[in-house]
Structures are given as structure tokens and as C-alpha cells.
Scaffold this active site. Structure first.
Site, short mmCIF file in Angstrom:
data_model
loop_
_atom_site.label_atom_id
_atom_site.label_comp_id
_atom_site.label_asym_id
_atom_site.label_seq_id
_atom_site.Cartn_x
_atom_site.Cartn_y
_atom_site.Cartn_z
N LYS A 122 2.78 10.96 7.12
CA LYS A 122 1.94 10.78 8.31
C LYS A 122 2.46 11.54 9.53
CE LYS A 122 0.02 6.32 6.84
NZ LYS A 122 -1.32 6.65 6.38
N ASP A 124 9.62 2.82 1.69
CA ASP A 124 8.44 3.62 2.02
C ASP A 124 8.19 3.47 3.52
OD1 ASP A 124 5.99 4.73 2.51
OD2 ASP A 124 4.99 3.84 0.78
N PHE A 133 0.87 -1.18 0.00
CA PHE A 133 0.00 0.00 0.00
C PHE A 133 0.90 1.22 0.00
CE2 PHE A 133 -2.52 3.52 1.36
CZ PHE A 133 -3.69 3.33 0.65
#
Ligand code: PLP
Length: 419
Positions: A270, A241, A156
Site C-alpha cells: 500500500k 502482515d 484479510f
């Protein structure tokens, strides 16, 4: 098209809405691209949030790890408030006095030379895709238009058209073609498959050090080191990532540290915005980020002074604060207590730092059913796929509160077993 007006809502002196009314407005007036639990949060402090009726919940999702430092973290709020009164947006057409010190601090924290700030996690990933392709053409000598990037199944990385082009999740991907070419998918955790997929067109390997959305999948210990070896040997960039896994969640600044690996580029997001605003970045050395020249990539908001102030505070807190230690110490408690539930309503529990994926016994119900029950018991968590529930409380949670939340988890499993 006509729609009902809602006078007074959101205006001073306006009527206060109930949870049901809020949910109904969202249901009838927003796109259904999410299926939220029926909880309407109005306030948050630390690891706790309060809904519009005053009910309190222990937040065990923490905004998918964007709230690593807790709701209303005083240091982050102070940094944001100070900056709100000074200047919030300049665009990169000019310098701003928050930018330089912040990018230098973030680069130092990651052990790299340069930072390219963006906003969302998906933008950081898009940045990496562009940089890797340009690097392949200009540095490696891949023929123009032929660069490929190796990605992992179950990944993801976000929701843009290019990123969903290499998603293996049909919900995320189907119906959004035509898809961007240039990606090869190999099974996650399989370093040999990476090795076999590499050829002369390979620009980069892009992986999550721990797959979050897939259910907190921790790869074999030699996976990242072996990818490093392949990338070195074949002259390929290794891009990690760390949008969800990074910035404290696993007890380290970078999840890659657990296997002693240094990739060519990190992607952060985030928690980099402290849960206050979207801040992301690609962090790498000059030999990678140096391929970009003015005009080739950017963002109106990326690197804005408010992001710099908050991002710098986050960087300092990670370097100096108790957050990493908390994640490690409480992560042990989380791991121990979840493992105790295996065979007792839980099929498997994986964790690293303060981050866990729990596969609930399908005989008891789905992950979503468990989360609905947990909410009734005052704990917020989110299912990922089918039977899996992800737990990622803010790193400021107390031991007592974590224990309390895990007691509720066990209680809900008992309830589901008895129905
Ligand atoms: N990369 C990873 C590993 C993620 O977990 C996410 C979001 O969950 C993203 C990228 C995308 O981030 P954003 O939702 O901020 O675009």
C-alpha cells in the site's frame, strides 16, 4: 457480443461526462466486484479530493492507507517525475540504479538485512507463504509437502486463490475452490490457540498486528509478544502482515513496535508505493530470505526503477518526515472524539494512531448507510463489515480538517437518529 460505443470519451477534446454518466458506464461495463459509493473523483490534493462536478470531499479512507502521505504529495511526485524521465522498467534481468539504494534503505528502516520487492500486498503475502514453506523444508526439516502455516480468523491478506483459501470471510472465499491446503486458522488475539496449533509441521505464524479489514481490531497487548515466544521456542517463523498497519498509519513505521516485538519478516505494501504505483515487499534477514535462489520467485515489475524511486522517497519520508508524529498527535484527537460518541449512536470505537474502526449502533443504520450520508456531507469513509466504519485519513490531514470531518460524523449520527 455488441456494445454501445462512447465516441470521444477519454480523448482530447472529448465531451466531459457527469458523475451519473461515469457511474452508469462503470455499472454497465465493469465487473461488479466492488460496490463503490456514488462519488466520481477527478482530482486530489493532500487530504482532499474533488469530484467531476467540482464538489470537494475530505478523504477519510486514503486508499485503504495507500495514500498515507496524501494526494499529490510534492516529494513523492517529484521523485516519480524525475524517474519517469530517466527509466521506468528494466525487469530484474538487469540491475537498475534505483534498486540497491532503495532496498538497503528499506531494510535499514525495518531493521532487517534483505528485501524482496513485489507489487501488490497479496503478492507480498504469497511471497511469504512460499518463503516460509521453503524455509520449513530446507532449514527446519519438515517433510516435503507437509508444511503448515497458522493464520488468524477474521484475517484479510488479499484475494489470490491461495490467500482466500485461508480467509474466514465467506464472501471472499465461497465459490473459489478447490482451496490451497496447508493453513490452520485460530481465533485472532488468542496466543494460547496459536501455541496449541503449533506442531512439527508448522512453518510460520502469519498475522496482521492490527486487523484492518476486520474493523481495526487491536489485539491484547501481550498477543504479539506471546506469539514471538512460541515461535522462538518451537522454531517457527513469525510473519507480520503490515501491508495496511505499517508505514506510519499507527504512528510507528511498524505496528509491531507498539508491543516491542520484532517478527522474522515484515510484509509491506500500500503506502510503500506512495499511492502512485503498487509497490510491496517482504523484508527479513538472510536466514529467512536466503532460502530463495534465482528462478524460484519473482515478478516482471517487482523492483522496477520507478517503484525504487518512489519507494525510496517513502522510506526517507518515514525516517525523516513529520508523518509518524502527525499520526500519533492527531490519533489522540481521533480517539478522544470518537470515544465521546460511544453511547450516542456509536456502540464501540477502537483506534490506534490515525486509524479507527467505529461500530455504529445498528438501530441507526448500517455502516454503508452512514458512509453514504457522510459523502453527502463531504466526507469519504468506507464501511468494513455490517455496522463498522473505518476511518484512516491521510497522515497529512490538518487538525482543523480532522475536527471538521468528525463534526460531520457526529452530525450524520444525529440525522440518522432523527429519521
Ligand atoms: N494484507 C493486508 C493486511 C491488507 O489489508 C491487504 C489489503 O487490504 C492486503 C494484504 C492485500 O493488498 P493488495 O490489495 O494490494 O493485494
Amino acid at each position: 457480443m455488441s456494445h454501445t460505443q462512447h465516441p470521444g470519451i477519454g480523448e482530447p477534446g472529448g465531451r466531459t461526462l457527469s458523475s451519473e454518466e461515469h457511474i452508469e458506464l462503470a455499472r454497465t461495463r465493469s465487473a461488479h466486484n466492488y460496490a463503490p459509493l456514488p462519488v466520481v473523483i477527478a482530482e486530489g490534493r493532500g487530504a482532499w479530493v474533488t469530484d467531476v462536478e467540482g464538489r470537494r470531499y475530505l478523504d477519510c479512507l486514503a486508499g485503504y492507507s495507500a495514500m498515507n502521505f496524501g494526494h499529490g504529495n510534492p516529494d513523492l511526485l517529484a521523485a516519480a517525475h524525475r524517474q519517469l524521465d530517466r527509466v521506468t522498467l528494466t525487469s530484474r534481468a538487469f540491475h537498475n540504479d534505483r534498486f540497491g539504494p532503495w532496498v538497503a534503505a528499506l531494510a535499514d528502516l525495518a531493521g532487517k538485512e534483505r528485501v524482496l520487492p513485489m507489487n501488490t500486498g497479496a503478492e507480498a503475502v504469497e511471497t511469504a507463504v512460499k518463503v516460509a514453506r521453503k524455509w520449513a523444508y530446507e532449514v527446519k526439516g519438515v517433510p516435503d509437502g507437509e508444511a503448515t502455516i497458522i493464520v488468524a480468523g477474521g484475517n484479510f491478506h488479499g484475494r489470490t486463490t491461495t490467500i482466500v483459501s485461508f480467509s474466514s470471510d465467506s464472501e471472499a472465499r465461497d465459490g473459489f475452490g478447490p482451496y490451497t491446503p496447508g493453513f490452520r486458522t485460530v481465533p485472532y488475539g488468542d496466543a494460547r490457540a496459536v501455541e496449541e496449533a503449533v506442531d512439527a509441521t508448522t512453518a510460520a505464524v502469519l498475522v496482521e498486528p492490527v486487523q484492518g479489514e476486520a474493523g481495526v481490531i487491536v489485539p491484547p497487548q501481550d498477543y504479539l509478544p506471546r506469539i514471538r515466544e512460541v515461535c522462538d521456542r518451537e522454531r517457527v517463523l513469525f510473519i507480520a502482515d503490515e501491508v495496511q498497519s505499517g508505514l506510519g498509519r499507527t504512528g510507528t513505521v511498524r505496528a509491531c513496535e507498539h508491543s516491542g516485538v520484532v517478527p522474522d519478516a515484515y510484509l509491506f505494501g500500500k503506502a510503500l508505493g506512495g499511492g502512485i504505483l503498487p509497490v510491496s515487499a517482504m523484508v527479513a534477514d538472510e536466514d529467512v530470505l536466503g532460502v530463495l535462489r534465482p528462478g524460484q520467485h519473482g515478478s516482471t515489475f517487482g523492483g522496477n526503477p520507478l517503484a525504487g524511486a518512489v519507494g525510496h522517497a517513502v522510506t526517507t519520508m518515514l525516517a525523516e518526515g513529520p508523518y509518524l508524529e502527525n499520526a500519533r498527535r492527531l490519533g489522540e484527537l481521533l480517539d478522544r472524539r470518537l470515544k465521546e460518541l460511544v453511547g450516542d449512536g456509536v456502540v464501540a470505537a477502537r483506534s490506534i494512531g490515525l486509524w479507527a474502526g467505529v461500530d455504529v449502533d445498528p438501530a441507526l443504520g448500517t455502516g454503508k448507510e452512514l458512509c453514504l450520508r457522510l459523502a453527502e456531507h463531504g466526507v469519504l469513509a468506507k464501511d468494513t463489515h455490517g455496522p463498522t466504519v473505518r476511518l484512516s485519513p491521510p497522515l497529512v490531514i490538518s487538525e482543523e480538517d480532522l475536527d471538521w470531518g468528525l463534526d460531520r460524523f457526529a452530525e450524520v449520527l444525529d440525522e440518522l437518529r432523527e429519521r
